[in-house]
Design a protein around this motif. Structure first.
Motif, mmCIF file in Angstrom:
data_model
loop_
_atom_site.group_PDB
_atom_site.id
_atom_site.type_symbol
_atom_site.label_atom_id
_atom_site.label_comp_id
_atom_site.label_asym_id
_atom_site.label_seq_id
_atom_site.Cartn_x
_atom_site.Cartn_y
_atom_site.Cartn_z
ATOM 1 N N GLN A 50 0.795 -1.330 -0.160
ATOM 2 C CA GLN A 50 -0.045 0.089 0.148
ATOM 3 C C GLN A 50 0.615 1.346 -0.157
ATOM 4 O O GLN A 50 0.290 2.398 -0.495
ATOM 5 C CB GLN A 50 -1.047 0.121 1.132
ATOM 6 C CG GLN A 50 -1.945 -1.089 1.116
ATOM 7 C CD GLN A 50 -2.956 -1.200 2.228
ATOM 8 O OE1 GLN A 50 -2.828 -0.391 3.137
ATOM 9 N NE2 GLN A 50 -4.057 -1.904 1.931
ATOM 10 N N TYR A 53 1.373 2.714 -3.515
ATOM 11 C CA TYR A 53 0.285 3.354 -4.093
ATOM 12 C C TYR A 53 0.402 4.719 -4.093
ATOM 13 O O TYR A 53 -0.136 5.734 -5.065
ATOM 14 C CB TYR A 53 -1.045 3.005 -3.162
ATOM 15 C CG TYR A 53 -1.512 1.635 -3.431
ATOM 16 C CD1 TYR A 53 -1.139 0.924 -4.557
ATOM 17 C CD2 TYR A 53 -2.276 0.756 -2.298
ATOM 18 C CE1 TYR A 53 -1.591 -0.470 -4.626
ATOM 19 C CE2 TYR A 53 -2.669 -0.291 -2.555
ATOM 20 C CZ TYR A 53 -2.348 -1.077 -3.474
ATOM 21 O OH TYR A 53 -2.668 -2.450 -3.425
ATOM 22 N N ASN A 93 -8.118 5.746 -5.157
ATOM 23 C CA ASN A 93 -7.238 6.784 -4.948
ATOM 24 C C ASN A 93 -7.813 7.575 -3.693
ATOM 25 O O ASN A 93 -6.602 7.900 -2.773
ATOM 26 C CB ASN A 93 -7.021 7.654 -6.209
ATOM 27 C CG ASN A 93 -6.160 7.001 -7.430
ATOM 28 O OD1 ASN A 93 -5.483 5.875 -6.899
ATOM 29 N ND2 ASN A 93 -6.627 7.375 -8.548
ATOM 30 N N TYR A 96 -6.714 5.160 -0.872
ATOM 31 C CA TYR A 96 -5.194 4.703 -0.481
ATOM 32 C C TYR A 96 -4.141 5.727 -0.866
ATOM 33 O O TYR A 96 -3.174 5.620 -0.444
ATOM 34 C CB TYR A 96 -5.023 3.686 -1.419
ATOM 35 C CG TYR A 96 -5.845 2.400 -1.108
ATOM 36 C CD1 TYR A 96 -5.347 1.415 0.234
ATOM 37 C CD2 TYR A 96 -6.938 1.735 -1.592
ATOM 38 C CE1 TYR A 96 -5.935 0.552 0.758
ATOM 39 C CE2 TYR A 96 -7.608 0.620 -0.957
ATOM 40 C CZ TYR A 96 -7.203 -0.177 -0.044
ATOM 41 O OH TYR A 96 -7.681 -1.164 0.392
ATOM 42 N N CYS A 118 -2.874 11.894 -9.380
ATOM 43 C CA CYS A 118 -3.272 10.526 -9.489
ATOM 44 C C CYS A 118 -3.720 10.390 -11.060
ATOM 45 O O CYS A 118 -3.391 9.387 -11.414
ATOM 46 C CB CYS A 118 -4.398 10.111 -8.456
ATOM 47 S SG CYS A 118 -3.918 9.894 -6.574
#
Length: 406
Positions: A50, A53, A93, A96, A118
């Protein structure tokens, strides 16, 4: 994996080794997350995953205060912010990336500003992977300006340094546009368009997408049901639902519902196949060739599965592939090389991987003293020259491909 990770003493993020904290690439996230060192708690491999991300997004956000020139260049790229709002990837998005960064004290950016970055990554980033390292993605600002075509004239690869290299796969004449492909070019128009609309939020209008016959590739065509014809059956108008399809030669009409049912059944059969059963795969190809045109992408992808899976220790090792199947794999390899040359160009990476698997199979046949068609063996010198060119400096190439270059 978790036991092999080194954690930065300043920010607490997972790194490859104790030398990584000194690298300039680690500076952005380290500077921004060091104040949150005590609340960054990573207890499992899922926690580690994670982290990745948001780290790349964080590096881009760092540019605003530290490299304004690059920040402005990144901001020029398409984010599709409003089109993405409310989608699954937007919500992902938000959880995370946005909320995680806020939890770690990153308050200098609004939620939309983080979502915009993102979106820029999701719409423009290139993915890179290699046999000896994990996959990653990055923004390549010049390459991101390149338009997409489903008959591209370039391919790209990555060096071990992370540098991206763009190579022409077919002649590009002076003044012609340099084109990549944002989706899988071997797919038919319908799945290509669906993928582009879902991930890039645009409808492709390249020559192939606007042509019912897909510029002669017939990647989505059915087989004409008229016994004496067997030519491609294509939709009359690309992109229109609920239309009858028509044979390009005898003009036989096939109802829309029958076409859609045939395609859906074919897709279901492919998704439920046993990847370790080569007999089932052969039977499936033979069955689908009864109603799909030979160059239909579903049939082509199954042939690619034969090429890549038969001889792979993780799927069907060579010891479990009999002589008939080996010769069928060789036949499919020659067919698919011609197909990808039309769609992706003569120097595509897809062709490189087909050549690699073909040479590996021919080497196995030689070891097992299995006779191979002389016309195929005559191709070997040319194929070895081509694979050497295609995979030169490519960190994603098969690690042992050089062993087949004599």
């Amino acid at each position: 994996m978790f036991d092999c990770v080194f954690f930065c003493s300043k920010c607490g993020l997972p790194l490859c080794s104790d030398s990584c904290p000194k690298l300039i690439n680690h500076r952005p996230e380290c500077e921004m997350l060091s104040p949150a060192r005590d609340i960054i708690i990573l207890n499992s491999e899922i926690d580690l995953q994670q982290v990745y991300y948001f780290v790349t997004v964080l590096r881009a956000l760092w540019l605003r205060e530290n490299n304004n020139k690059q920040w402005e260049a990144v901001k020029l790229l398409m984010s599709n912010l409003e089109k993405r709002r409310g989608t699954k990837i937007f919500d992902f998005n938000q959880t995370y990336v946005v909320e995680t960064l806020q939890h770690f004290g990153i308050r200098d950016f609004t939620e939309d500003q983080i979502q915009e970055i993102c979106g820029i990554f999701d719409s423009n980033a290139y993915e890179s992977s290699g046999p000896s390292r994990v996959s990653c993605r990055g923004l390549y600002l010049i390459a991101s300006m390149m338009n997409s075509s489903c008959l591209p004239n370039t391919r790209h690869f990555f060096r071990d340094s992370g540098e991206m290299v763009l190579v022409c796969t077919r002649p590009v004449y002076q003044g012609a546009e340099i084109l990549g492909c944002y989706t899988q070019p071997r797919w038919a128009t319908t799945p290509r368009q669906k993928h582009l609309l879902t991930t890039k939020f645009f409808r492709c209008k390249c020559a192939r997408c606007e042509d019912p016959e897909e510029c002669g590739t017939y990647s989505g065509a059915l087989l004409c049901p008229t016994p004496d014809c067997r030519n491609p059956v294509c939709p009359r108008y690309p992109g229109e639902a609920n239309q009858d399809w028509i044979c390009i030669k005898c003009k036989t009409h096939v109802p829309s519902r029958k076409c859609l049912t045939s395609l859906a059944v074919g897709t279901q059969l492919v998704h439920t196949r046993d990847r370790s059963d080569q007999k089932q795969l052969i039977q499936l190809i033979q069955k689908l060739e009864g109603w799909l045109y030979p160059t239909h992408y579903t049939v082509s992808e199954l042939k690619m599965a034969c090429i890549t899976e038969w001889g792979d220790p993780n799927f069907v090792p060579f010891k479990d592939v009999d002589e008939i199947e080996l010769k069928l794999k060789i036949k499919f390899s020659v067919e698919m090389m011609k197909s990808v040359e039309i769609i992706e160009g003569e120097q595509s990476r897809s062709k490189g991987f087909i050549i690699y698997n073909l040479l590996k199979t021919l080497d196995h046949c030689k070891t097992m003293e299995i006779a191979v068609d002389k016309d195929i063996l005559k191709l070997v010198p040319q194929l070895t020259r081509e694979i050497k060119i295609i995979f030169k400096d490519d960190c994603g190439s098969p690690v042992d491909y050089c062993s087949f270059i004599h």
